[in-house]
Design an enzyme around this catalytic site. Structure first.
Site, short mmCIF file in Angstrom:
data_model
loop_
_atom_site.label_atom_id
_atom_site.label_comp_id
_atom_site.label_asym_id
_atom_site.label_seq_id
_atom_site.Cartn_x
_atom_site.Cartn_y
_atom_site.Cartn_z
CD GLU A 98 8.71 -21.79 16.71
OE1 GLU A 98 9.28 -20.82 16.16
OE2 GLU A 98 7.76 -21.64 17.49
CG ASP A 102 13.28 -17.17 24.44
OD1 ASP A 102 14.31 -17.36 25.07
OD2 ASP A 102 12.64 -16.10 24.51
P1 IMP Z 1 9.12 -19.04 23.18
O1 IMP Z 1 9.50 -18.14 24.30
O2 IMP Z 1 9.92 -20.32 23.16
O3 IMP Z 1 7.65 -19.28 23.14
O4 IMP Z 1 9.51 -18.29 21.84
C1 IMP Z 1 8.64 -17.36 21.29
C2 IMP Z 1 9.17 -16.70 20.07
O5 IMP Z 1 9.93 -15.61 20.51
C3 IMP Z 1 10.12 -17.42 19.13
O6 IMP Z 1 9.50 -18.29 18.24
C4 IMP Z 1 10.70 -16.23 18.40
O7 IMP Z 1 9.85 -15.82 17.36
C5 IMP Z 1 10.77 -15.19 19.49
N1 IMP Z 1 12.14 -15.04 20.01
C6 IMP Z 1 12.71 -15.63 21.07
N2 IMP Z 1 14.00 -15.26 21.20
C7 IMP Z 1 14.23 -14.41 20.18
C8 IMP Z 1 15.40 -13.68 19.75
O8 IMP Z 1 16.50 -13.74 20.31
N3 IMP Z 1 15.22 -12.91 18.64
C9 IMP Z 1 14.05 -12.81 17.97
N4 IMP Z 1 12.96 -13.48 18.32
C10 IMP Z 1 13.05 -14.26 19.42
MG MG Z 2 8.58 -17.74 16.37
#
Ligand code: IMP
Ligand code: MG
Length: 179
Positions: A98, A102
């Site tokens: 990954e 986030d």
């Molecule tokens: P989740 O919220 O953990 O499901 O993360 C979802 C996706 O959001 C990650 O795999 C990234 O692709 C994207 N993401 C989260 N934070 C950032 C950031 O600061 N910059 C760019 N993409 C982000």
């Molecule tokens: Mg991602």
């Protein structure tokens, strides 16, 4: 540095050092096996390619495109599988690569899906971890770098599909996405 960035988080050399450490961790854990490394596209693509090439352990590779954003800077919370894996994960030691964990929603979705398909094990390596934004209780098994609640781009990471090809990672100026 790109004009839309506030500061650099990891430059080229710092990325290379993080990649080498993560590869060494994986080599130790998977010595004598052939795991299936999965790149969660598109964000992890640069990290993934560098990571698997830095490993000594032979790995097979596969790809899955997951989208959770639409075009904004906040996750919608419902990761959608846009492109599925080509191969079966049944009985495999899966290493999920990954870009960043986030909210954790993507990770939970991927874990349930892959374990549900009968993988033997599930290990997550993430370049970044943003623990302050977590909404579900998950964590990568190995994460290279912890950041605060900032929006970062470059080295695969995007904002509205931009900045992915920058060879370093930086904090995006708020003025770019808070218009
Ligand atoms: P989740 O919220 O953990 O499901 O993360 C979802 C996706 O959001 C990650 O795999 C990234 O692709 C994207 N993401 C989260 N934070 C950032 C950031 O600061 N910059 C760019 N993409 C982000
Ligand atoms: Mg991602």
């Amino acid at each position: 540095m790109h004009k839309d960035l506030e500061s650099i988080v990891l430059d080229k050399d710092q990325i290379a050092a993080k990649v080498a450490d993560a590869a060494a961790w994986l080599d130790k854990k998977f010595a004598g096996t052939t795991p299936l490394a999965i790149s969660v596209l598109k964000g992890s693509v640069m990290f993934f390619c560098d990571l698997v090439r830095a490993m000594e352990t032979p790995v097979q590779i596969d790809f899955m495109t997951v989208s959770s954003y639409g075009t904004g800077s906040k996750s919608t919370g419902v990761p959608k599988i846009v492109m599925d894996l080509a191969a079966s994960v049944e009985g495999r030691d899966v290493v999920l690569v990954e870009d960043i964990v986030d909210s954790g929603n993507t990770l939970v979705r991927m874990r349930d899906l892959i374990m549900g398909r009968g993988a033997k094990s599930f290990t997550v390596v993430s370049l970044f971890d943003k623990p302050s934004r977590r909404v579900v209780d998950v964590k990568a098994d190995y994460s290279c770098f912890e950041i605060g609640d900032e929006f970062i781009v470059g080295y695969g990471l995007d904002y509205a599909q931009q900045y992915r090809t920058l060879p370093y990672v930086g904090i995006l100026k708020r003025s770019v996405y808070e218009k």
